[in-house]
Motif scaffolding. Structure first.
Motif, PDB file in Angstrom:
ATOM      1  N   SER A  45       0.837  -1.211   0.000  1.00 51.96           N
ATOM      2  CA  SER A  45       0.000   0.000   0.000  1.00 51.96           C
ATOM      3  C   SER A  45       0.868   1.257   0.000  1.00 51.96           C
ATOM      4  CB  SER A  45      -0.944  -0.001   1.206  1.00 51.96           C
ATOM      5  OG  SER A  45      -0.240   0.292   2.408  1.00 51.96           O
ATOM      6  N   GLN A  46       1.987   1.181   0.739  1.00 53.41           N
ATOM      7  CA  GLN A  46       2.905   2.320   0.772  1.00 53.41           C
ATOM      8  C   GLN A  46       3.538   2.552  -0.597  1.00 53.41           C
ATOM      9  OE1 GLN A  46       3.597   4.373   3.841  1.00 53.41           O
ATOM     10  NE2 GLN A  46       1.574   3.437   3.821  1.00 53.41           N
ATOM     11  N   ARG A  47       3.908   1.457  -1.253  1.00 56.49           N
ATOM     12  CA  ARG A  47       4.485   1.595  -2.589  1.00 56.49           C
ATOM     13  C   ARG A  47       3.450   2.177  -3.555  1.00 56.49           C
ATOM     14  NH1 ARG A  47       6.752  -3.524  -5.991  1.00 56.49           N
ATOM     15  NH2 ARG A  47       4.541  -4.064  -5.924  1.00 56.49           N
ATOM     16  N   ALA A  48       2.211   1.717  -3.432  1.00 59.59           N
ATOM     17  CA  ALA A  48       1.156   2.249  -4.299  1.00 59.59           C
ATOM     18  C   ALA A  48       0.929   3.736  -4.026  1.00 59.59           C
ATOM     19  CB  ALA A  48      -0.137   1.466  -4.078  1.00 59.59           C
ATOM     20  N   GLN A  49       1.001   4.105  -2.777  1.00 64.08           N
ATOM     21  CA  GLN A  49       0.826   5.514  -2.440  1.00 64.08           C
ATOM     22  C   GLN A  49       1.950   6.364  -3.031  1.00 64.08           C
ATOM     23  OE1 GLN A  49       0.940   6.381   1.752  1.00 64.08           O
ATOM     24  NE2 GLN A  49      -0.036   8.371   1.516  1.00 64.08           N
ATOM     25  N   ALA A  50       3.179   5.821  -2.956  1.00 61.62           N
ATOM     26  CA  ALA A  50       4.320   6.542  -3.520  1.00 61.62           C
ATOM     27  C   ALA A  50       4.158   6.723  -5.025  1.00 61.62           C
ATOM     28  CB  ALA A  50       5.623   5.801  -3.209  1.00 61.62           C
ATOM     29  N   ARG A  51       3.503   5.756  -5.662  1.00 58.55           N
ATOM     30  CA  ARG A  51       3.304   5.839  -7.108  1.00 58.55           C
ATOM     31  C   ARG A  51       2.046   6.623  -7.482  1.00 58.55           C
ATOM     32  NH1 ARG A  51       4.552  -0.470  -8.851  1.00 58.55           N
ATOM     33  NH2 ARG A  51       6.827  -0.395  -8.572  1.00 58.55           N
ATOM     34  N   GLY A  52       1.301   7.050  -6.485  1.00 54.42           N
ATOM     35  CA  GLY A  52       0.081   7.789  -6.765  1.00 54.42           C
ATOM     36  C   GLY A  52      -1.090   6.915  -7.139  1.00 54.42           C
ATOM     37  N   GLU A  53      -1.011   5.592  -6.836  1.00 54.97           N
ATOM     38  CA  GLU A  53      -2.088   4.648  -7.164  1.00 54.97           C
ATOM     39  C   GLU A  53      -3.010   4.519  -5.959  1.00 54.97           C
ATOM     40  OE1 GLU A  53       0.819   1.981 -10.084  1.00 54.97           O
ATOM     41  OE2 GLU A  53       0.209   1.207  -8.124  1.00 54.97           O
ATOM     42  N   SER A  54      -3.897   5.474  -5.798  1.00 60.66           N
ATOM     43  CA  SER A  54      -4.732   5.550  -4.603  1.00 60.66           C
ATOM     44  C   SER A  54      -5.669   4.355  -4.456  1.00 60.66           C
ATOM     45  CB  SER A  54      -5.539   6.848  -4.611  1.00 60.66           C
ATOM     46  OG  SER A  54      -6.330   6.928  -5.789  1.00 60.66           O
ATOM     47  N   ASP A  55      -6.193   3.851  -5.560  1.00 61.77           N
ATOM     48  CA  ASP A  55      -7.121   2.711  -5.477  1.00 61.77           C
ATOM     49  C   ASP A  55      -6.400   1.467  -4.950  1.00 61.77           C
ATOM     50  OD1 ASP A  55      -9.188   4.251  -6.411  1.00 61.77           O
ATOM     51  OD2 ASP A  55      -8.926   3.664  -8.505  1.00 61.77           O
ATOM     52  N   LYS A  56      -5.188   1.204  -5.449  1.00 58.90           N
ATOM     53  CA  LYS A  56      -4.422   0.052  -4.966  1.00 58.90           C
ATOM     54  C   LYS A  56      -4.001   0.247  -3.510  1.00 58.90           C
ATOM     55  CE  LYS A  56      -2.549  -1.725  -9.312  1.00 58.90           C
ATOM     56  NZ  LYS A  56      -1.320  -2.099 -10.050  1.00 58.90           N
ATOM     57  N   GLN A  57      -3.643   1.471  -3.180  1.00 58.92           N
ATOM     58  CA  GLN A  57      -3.297   1.749  -1.784  1.00 58.92           C
ATOM     59  C   GLN A  57      -4.465   1.413  -0.866  1.00 58.92           C
ATOM     60  OE1 GLN A  57      -3.073   5.861  -0.844  1.00 58.92           O
ATOM     61  NE2 GLN A  57      -2.372   5.537   1.253  1.00 58.92           N
TER      62      GLN A  57
END
Length: 564
Positions: free
Chosen positions: A386-398
């Motif tokens: 989730s942290q990696r997704a947040q860093a990538r701006g992928e809010s849905d995956k986060q």
């Protein structure tokens, strides 16, 4: 009586004969004599080491030749002189005063009373002069401080210095409490506060730093200790002096403690608050030592990763990751913590290195994903994703990974509450305030009030309540505004209809007025025409009448002659 008289006469005769013999002998031999005077007078006179009287004095020295004369007087230097001749003129000794000594007394703190040999001589800093050489007793006293007494040896004409560090009575009492019980956190608090008030900032900083370390070993002793720990944690960074000296000294003391190998959770927490802008090199060196000294503790390594990522120092980041991989004790959690640290840093620092950080994060996640994981570790793995997704701006995956992570009930309560708080923030970002409130309630229901997640959730809930209240108020205002707009529109429509009706009525009135005007004009025209016609007829009648009148006289004249 006769016997007494006889004895007296005999004695007188004897004395007369004796002194007569002396007088005769003087003519035969004169003994050596010294005439000694002193300035000032009254000095003790010694000849060849024997006391012979006080000056001024005439002294029979016994034998002719050289004699050592020594004069002694209180407050003056001893005088020595060899006298080789005996003359009639006196030898005058000019005595020099003994040079007095002085002593300069300073104290910390200043303003202490200085007592020399029982006499008060002023307050520090002070120079006490006019002291006779020798050993002098100096006492330094100050209210609320332990008096100090020292013996000082003074040389003639000398100037000595005495520096005294006075010990505060209450400070020493607190130190004794700490010495007796290293877990007395209240004593650390009170001592640090007192030293701060006394403006002894370096000492206060050192005491607080020692308290950070003591909290690790004694923090869970009892409720009172936990209360004092919380008090220490809340107040330490709030202590400010006008020049900011204390905070600078506190930062130095914390770095020094780290360099000495000391470690504790609170010490590390305060270490991360250090303002390293002016002591960057020392701070980085201390951080490196902390990490290398505790390779088994991942929290130091992960924070170190975040720190270096923030600085943009990828070389140090790679060095820390190397330590992680080389450590045989590294577990899945260590890799996941490192991933979270890099993800957080990447999210906060969206710069040219973001792609390079993402590459390192993917590498760590690949290593962690291949390791055998328990359900708890798998939850931590989902959180890292989730942290990696947040860093990538992928809010849905986060959002998806966070929901998976918090769904595992076996996760440590405090850790799970941290995740729940992040989930609440995601809900808030999605404008799902009800879900965000519900998540905060979960944290507050099962959390520890001392944990940051609990405090953050409580704060967030207040903001959400305020936001919801503002939203409802906004909705009410919007509804009221809508109703007002509709009412205004309805009123405008009514006004429009009234205006149209008025316009219609005015038009009808205009038409009616025009019709009436036409009728009146027509009537007036007809009346005028009738009047013209009547006038014409009247004129015709008048003409006829006139014509008739003209014919009437002529007929009468014709008839008159006939009558005559």
């Amino acid at each position: 009586m006769k016997k007494i008289l006889i004895v007296a006469v005999a004695a007188g005769a004897f004395c007369a004969s004796y002194f007569a013999g002396i007088a005769v002998s003087r003519h035969a031999y004169v003994k050596p004599e010294l005439k000694v005077e002193s300035d000032p007078s009254g000095a003790s006179v010694f000849v060849d080491g024997k006391f012979v009287g006080f000056a001024p004095s005439s002294i029979n020295v016994g034998n002719p030749g050289s004699h050592l004369v020594h004069l002694v007087a209180s407050g003056y230097q001893d005088a020595y002189r060899k006298i080789d001749t005996v003359g009639s003129e006196p030898v005058i000794f000019k005595l020099d005063p003994i040079p007095l000594a002085s002593i300069s007394v300073t104290s910390n703190p200043v303003g202490a009373t200085v007592i020399v040999d029982g006499h008060v001589r002023g307050r520090t800093p002070v120079v006490v002069d006019g002291l006779n050489p020798g050993r002098r007793t100096v006492e330094v006293t100050l209210t609320n401080y332990i008096p100090q007494t020292q013996g000082v040896e003074l040389n003639a004409g000398g100037a000595e210095k005495l520096e005294v560090n006075l010990k505060h009575l209450q400070v020493e009492a607190y130190k004794q409490r700490i010495k007796a019980d290293a877990g007395d956190i209240a004593a650390y608090n009170d001592l640090g506060e007192l030293l701060f008030v006394l403006e002894r900032y370096p000492e206060a900083a050192k005491v607080y730093t020692e308290a950070f370390v003591a909290c690790q070993a004694h923090g869970n002793r009892n409720a009172t200790t936990r209360y004092n720990m919380d008090k220490l944690h809340k107040q330490i960074r709030g202590r400010r002096d006008p020049k900011g000296i204390f905070q600078a000294e506190l930062d130095k003391a914390i770095i020094e403690a780290i360099n000495q190998g000391q470690a504790s959770d609170m010490l590390f927490e305060e270490f991360q608050k250090v303002d390293y802008s002016k002591i960057r090199d020392q701070y980085i060196a201390a951080y490196q030592k902390l990490v290398s000294s505790h390779p088994e503790d991942s929290k130091y390594l992960t924070k170190y990763l975040s720190f270096n990522t923030k600085l943009g120092d990828l070389v140090s980041v790679d060095s820390a990751l190397k330590l992680l991989k080389e450590n045989k004790k590294s577990k899945v959690r260590d890799y996941l913590d490192a991933c979270c640290a890099l993800s957080d840093a990447s999210r906060r620092n969206m710069h040219a290195q973001a792609n390079e950080l993402a590459t390192r994060i993917d590498s760590l996640m690949d290593v962690a994903g291949k390791m055998k994981m328990s359900s708890v570790e798998h939850a931590e793995y989902d959180y890292a994703l989730s942290q990696r997704a947040q860093a990538r701006g992928e809010s849905d995956k986060q959002f998806e990974y966070l929901q998976k992570a918090v769904a595992v009930k076996d996760v440590n309560r405090d850790l799970r509450n941290n995740w729940l708080f992040e989930l609440a923030m995601v809900y808030r970002k999605k404008d799902d305030l009800a879900k965000a409130m519900e998540t905060c309630d979960q944290i507050l229901k099962n959390g520890d009030p001392r944990q940051s997640s609990f405090k953050s959730a409580a704060s967030l809930k207040k903001r959400l309540e305020l936001q919801i209240a503002r939203g409802e108020a906004k909705k009410r205002k919007a509804e009221e505004a809508r109703k007002k707009a509709e009412e205004k529109k309805r009123q405008a429509e009514e006004d429009r209809k009234k205006a149209e009706e008025k316009k219609r009525q005015e038009e009808e009135a205009r038409k009616k007025a025009e019709a009436e005007k036409k009728v009146l004009e027509e009537a007036a025209r007809k009346k005028a025409e009738a009047e013209v016609e009547a006038a014409r007829k009247a004129e015709e009648e008048a003409k006829k009448a006139a014509a008739a009148n003209q014919n009437a006289p002529a007929e009468g004249a014709q008839e008159q002659p006939a009558a005559n």
